[in-house]
Design a protein around this motif. Sequence first.
Motif, PDB file in Angstrom:
ATOM      1  N   ILE A 147       0.834  -1.202   0.000  1.00 24.09           N
ATOM      2  CA  ILE A 147       0.000   0.000   0.000  1.00 24.09           C
ATOM      3  C   ILE A 147       0.869   1.253   0.000  1.00 24.09           C
ATOM      4  O   ILE A 147       0.530   2.266  -0.612  1.00 24.09           O
ATOM      5  CB  ILE A 147      -0.960  -0.035   1.209  1.00 24.09           C
ATOM      6  CG1 ILE A 147      -2.021  -1.112   0.960  1.00 24.09           C
ATOM      7  CG2 ILE A 147      -1.616   1.311   1.445  1.00 24.09           C
ATOM      8  CD1 ILE A 147      -2.922  -1.375   2.120  1.00 24.09           C
ATOM      9  N   VAL A 148       2.024   1.151   0.688  1.00 22.84           N
ATOM     10  CA  VAL A 148       2.964   2.272   0.693  1.00 22.84           C
ATOM     11  C   VAL A 148       3.363   2.637  -0.743  1.00 22.84           C
ATOM     12  O   VAL A 148       3.407   3.813  -1.112  1.00 22.84           O
ATOM     13  CB  VAL A 148       4.214   1.926   1.527  1.00 22.84           C
ATOM     14  CG1 VAL A 148       5.326   2.932   1.281  1.00 22.84           C
ATOM     15  CG2 VAL A 148       3.872   1.864   2.994  1.00 22.84           C
ATOM     16  N   PHE A 163       0.743   4.669  -2.349  1.00 24.78           N
ATOM     17  CA  PHE A 163       0.726   6.055  -1.872  1.00 24.78           C
ATOM     18  C   PHE A 163       1.859   6.867  -2.488  1.00 24.78           C
ATOM     19  O   PHE A 163       1.663   7.985  -2.952  1.00 24.78           O
ATOM     20  CB  PHE A 163       0.845   6.088  -0.344  1.00 24.78           C
ATOM     21  CG  PHE A 163      -0.469   6.287   0.311  1.00 24.78           C
ATOM     22  CD1 PHE A 163      -0.936   7.570   0.579  1.00 24.78           C
ATOM     23  CD2 PHE A 163      -1.260   5.208   0.632  1.00 24.78           C
ATOM     24  CE1 PHE A 163      -2.155   7.756   1.153  1.00 24.78           C
ATOM     25  CE2 PHE A 163      -2.498   5.384   1.209  1.00 24.78           C
ATOM     26  CZ  PHE A 163      -2.948   6.663   1.476  1.00 24.78           C
ATOM     27  N   LEU A 164       3.064   6.259  -2.461  1.00 24.06           N
ATOM     28  CA  LEU A 164       4.219   6.964  -3.007  1.00 24.06           C
ATOM     29  C   LEU A 164       4.013   7.256  -4.489  1.00 24.06           C
ATOM     30  O   LEU A 164       4.369   8.329  -4.982  1.00 24.06           O
ATOM     31  CB  LEU A 164       5.487   6.135  -2.822  1.00 24.06           C
ATOM     32  CG  LEU A 164       5.982   6.004  -1.389  1.00 24.06           C
ATOM     33  CD1 LEU A 164       7.223   5.124  -1.343  1.00 24.06           C
ATOM     34  CD2 LEU A 164       6.295   7.365  -0.789  1.00 24.06           C
ATOM     35  N   GLY A 169       1.686  10.204  -5.173  1.00 26.57           N
ATOM     36  CA  GLY A 169       2.276  11.488  -4.850  1.00 26.57           C
ATOM     37  C   GLY A 169       3.465  11.838  -5.725  1.00 26.57           C
ATOM     38  O   GLY A 169       3.484  12.883  -6.384  1.00 26.57           O
TER      39      GLY A 169
END
Lengths: 320, 359
Positions: A104-105, A108-109, A112
Amino acid sequence: MDVLTIIGQLINTTLVFATALIFTSLGGIFSEKSGVTNLGLEGLMVFGAFAAGVVGHYAQDAGMDAFSAATMGLLAAIVLGTIVSLIHALASITFKADQVISGIVINFLAAGSTLYMVKLLFDGAGETELIAGYSRIAIPYLSQIPLLGDAIFNAYPTTYLAIILVFVSFYVLYKTPFGLRLRSVGEHPSAADTVGIKVNRMRYIGVMLSGALAGIGGATITLTTTGTFSHNTISGQGYIAIAAMIFGKWNPIGAFGAAVFFGLAQAVRNYVQLFAWTQSIPPEVIYMLPYVLTIIVLVAAVGRSSAPSALGQPYDPSKR
Amino acid sequence: MSKLMKIFTGDSFILSIVAIIMGLILGALVMLIGGYDPFEAYSALITRVYGDSYNFGEAIREMTPLIMTGLAFAFAARTGLFNIGGEGQFLIGMTAASIVGIHVHGLPVYIHAPLAVIAGAVFGGLWAAIAGYLKAARGVNEVISCIMLNWIGLYLSNMIINNYALLDGENRSVDIQPTASIAIGWLSEMMGNARVHWGTVIALLAAVFFYIFMWKTKQGYELRAVGFNQDASKYAGMNVNRNVVKAMFISGAFAGLGGAFTVLGVFGYQSVMASSPGTGFDGIAVALIGMNNPFGIILGSILFGTLTYGSAGMSFSADVPPEIVRIVIGAIIFFIAAQGIVRWVLKPFYAKRKKEKVL
């Protein structure tokens, strides 16, 4: 338009939509066969689509022809996808973080950092400049076959590559020592360790392959469908690829079938309003159909999961 | 009180704080590389959120649904389930609240508004219970059924709004009845028309409910036991399947409430959407930052809400692309998940502390 033309176009569009899903679900298979869940496929696709859009643009600006520029973009997507997947590997394999979370990280990264960089590179614009991308290549003779020839053998080079990779992946996974090792660390890591297989190294390779393949998957969308990269270039395709992988029971051929199925479902939307008898169906029902069918198939046919048995568990040699 | 002190000095709390600081530093580095001034950016972010009462109220509005989807994810996680379907449950909750808010007439506000809120919770819960049932009865992995249900929920919501509540010529529903509104009119007026609503209060109560239910009741114990070890709980005579459905229902009800607040408290109508709003996925981040603890989630939503709402101010006055906050949030979750890295960074400090103890 007569029905045959429509069917031909439908098959063609299906393949276009399916291509990205094929690459990405193959990537998912390599990672998960090694025992590492990869929920970050969506993010890896975003990075791939981004790299293809940016590098493709600069290559084209530097005077390359459309095909070479697109290929540069594709290679960049492989490199970036692989590098980013190392974040997932580092967290989930070396630092034994929850694999779902580190996937999931990545998502997100991806959301962004790609837009951040696009805005830096393109003077604050939210998308990359339009590039030509790949054009369709007709295979001589085969494309002359009536109806099916033009539908299947007049496709983007990425589609051909995807189909070849399905069989390559199958061969690598099931017919080579490397594939056996990869699968063994996903099924029974401590047994694999006992016979001298480096569990964590194999898992790193599995995750990096997933990064490379998901990167190509994302690049495919930029280079054949949209021509640019923006915030909604990849919207949920990575999650669908995960579904295709599970649907196809972690088998490359199965995942290919599932990807074509999802591709067909997406393609059908474009044609559903053409016929009188389909116009009474609310379009939302058509949109829902592939997802409803997936659930039905999972309930009816697939039954209990056939996932690699060590999936999701970090390997700890002190545990037996 | 000593319990509270324990929370704030506990190992995991310190690790979270360090992870947050590391995330902010990483964001600052990315800004430096991009040629921006991180101090200016971060101070613009803080000023935007806490500078005036209107923006403060709006930031609270932003945080409220995040508490709910965060609780939804954490509740399921505590029972061993991975509820990635908060997105769909949120949308179904929105739609149920819209339909009750629009089509039920003639009720007084103290019945109509709670009814609409409850409808959101119940339908959000039922939507999640589908995934729970499929897992319990048919062994379908809840991750994949939740992903499918997210998409089905999106199109189903659009279809319902399109067919039963569409405002002519617009891509949105008609307004809900004034009696279904949960906006706090007087507070909103005081805060320069910021869209504050009772949902925030309910969200805080929901966190308390989560805590009491999970750790102080027999039912909560059972759910946690099933999450901890399915086989052992089965031998202990617990009905694992029923608990899976129950856990998913409660989890989905939290997300559905979040959706209901958004319609009844903020917009007063529901739009036809091209893609999901993302609140469900953001809730996963909030729950991870809050370490699946209800009070941690409130803190997590304050952090997440501050960063996302403040990012608009950052781009406005410091000209920094607001996407930077997603990098910061991603980094924070990364450092929280990979605690090994944080422990490694903290190693010198821990070593020092031990020495002091020996002396």
